[in-house]
Scaffold this motif. Sequence first.
Motif, PDB file in Angstrom:
ATOM      1  N   LEU A  34      -8.190   1.839  -2.103  1.00  0.00           N
ATOM      2  CA  LEU A  34      -9.326   0.731  -1.559  1.00  0.00           C
ATOM      3  C   LEU A  34      -8.883  -0.894  -2.123  1.00  0.00           C
ATOM      4  CD1 LEU A  34     -12.409   2.440  -2.417  1.00  0.00           C
ATOM      5  CD2 LEU A  34     -11.037   2.606  -0.031  1.00  0.00           C
ATOM      6  N   LYS A  91       0.712  -1.187   0.102  1.00  0.00           N
ATOM      7  CA  LYS A  91      -0.097  -0.099   0.146  1.00  0.00           C
ATOM      8  C   LYS A  91       0.867   1.331  -0.016  1.00  0.00           C
ATOM      9  CE  LYS A  91      -3.540  -0.015   2.906  1.00  0.00           C
ATOM     10  NZ  LYS A  91      -4.413  -0.198   4.010  1.00  0.00           N
ATOM     11  N   GLU A  98      -8.653  -2.753   0.917  1.00  0.00           N
ATOM     12  CA  GLU A  98      -9.560  -2.572   2.053  1.00  0.00           C
ATOM     13  C   GLU A  98     -10.726  -3.638   2.118  1.00  0.00           C
ATOM     14  OE1 GLU A  98      -9.587  -0.086   4.241  1.00  0.00           O
ATOM     15  OE2 GLU A  98      -7.494   0.582   3.585  1.00  0.00           O
ATOM     16  N   TRP A  99     -10.892  -4.103   3.244  1.00  0.00           N
ATOM     17  CA  TRP A  99     -11.920  -5.040   3.709  1.00  0.00           C
ATOM     18  C   TRP A  99     -13.278  -4.647   3.076  1.00  0.00           C
ATOM     19  CZ3 TRP A  99     -12.377  -9.929   3.330  1.00  0.00           C
ATOM     20  CH2 TRP A  99     -13.374 -10.682   4.431  1.00  0.00           C
ATOM     21  N   ASN A 127     -14.194  -3.151   0.729  1.00  0.00           N
ATOM     22  CA  ASN A 127     -14.422  -3.064  -0.583  1.00  0.00           C
ATOM     23  C   ASN A 127     -14.477  -4.663  -1.545  1.00  0.00           C
ATOM     24  OD1 ASN A 127     -14.554  -1.364  -3.054  1.00  0.00           O
ATOM     25  ND2 ASN A 127     -12.453  -1.887  -3.663  1.00  0.00           N
TER      26      ASN A 127
END
Length: 213
Positions: A98, A23, A101-102, A104
């Motif tokens: 994202l 990230k 990102e969980w 998403n």
Amino acid sequence: MIQLKPRPPIPATLKSKKVKEVKRQIAEKVERNNAINSKDFPSYWRNDDVKKTLWEHHNHKCCYCERKRDLKRESDVEHFRPKAAVTEDKEHDGYWWLAYEWDNYFFSCKLCNQAYKKNHFPLLPEGKRADKADDNLSEEKPVLIHPIDENPEKFIGFDWQHAKGVLVKGVGLDDNYRGHKTANELTGINDPIIMRERAEIIPELQGIAQILI
């Protein structure tokens, strides 16, 4: 398409040092105005703990068409907001922030994800597309129905009466055509294969209806 329960706790994989480092690297590349693509995103979301958690949360069903899929076959981890490109906006780099990102992620079948959804993410005319991490996603007004935050039954119904045991079609119910576009353009809800599979359970439903009368 039915409304899913709130998400379970985030899997450990998405909190690992490896994911945090990836990230960081992607954010730095974007900051340097370098182009990003799908190769910049190692597929940590396909790890067993991520995919299995989604699969169990979805009762082994695709979040869109509701077909039961085996965990190892014909299944994907779907990014609700696409990570590296947006078909409707050629200048957009995708929702890269994202990607891990969980909130998403969804479990989907390959037909819905790869043949229909792809990188599509259209907005309603009044929506304002987010293009950086600190933009407000609530201003976007997506066309695609969110399987957790919204109740799909308000947008999509099913025509059983005229199926004649052959096809059962999803029909849009809302004035903004979100249901229609979700069923016909953005997912495989009305793919002929899925409509035929849906029709196969009509006799069972008729039997249940007779018992309830």
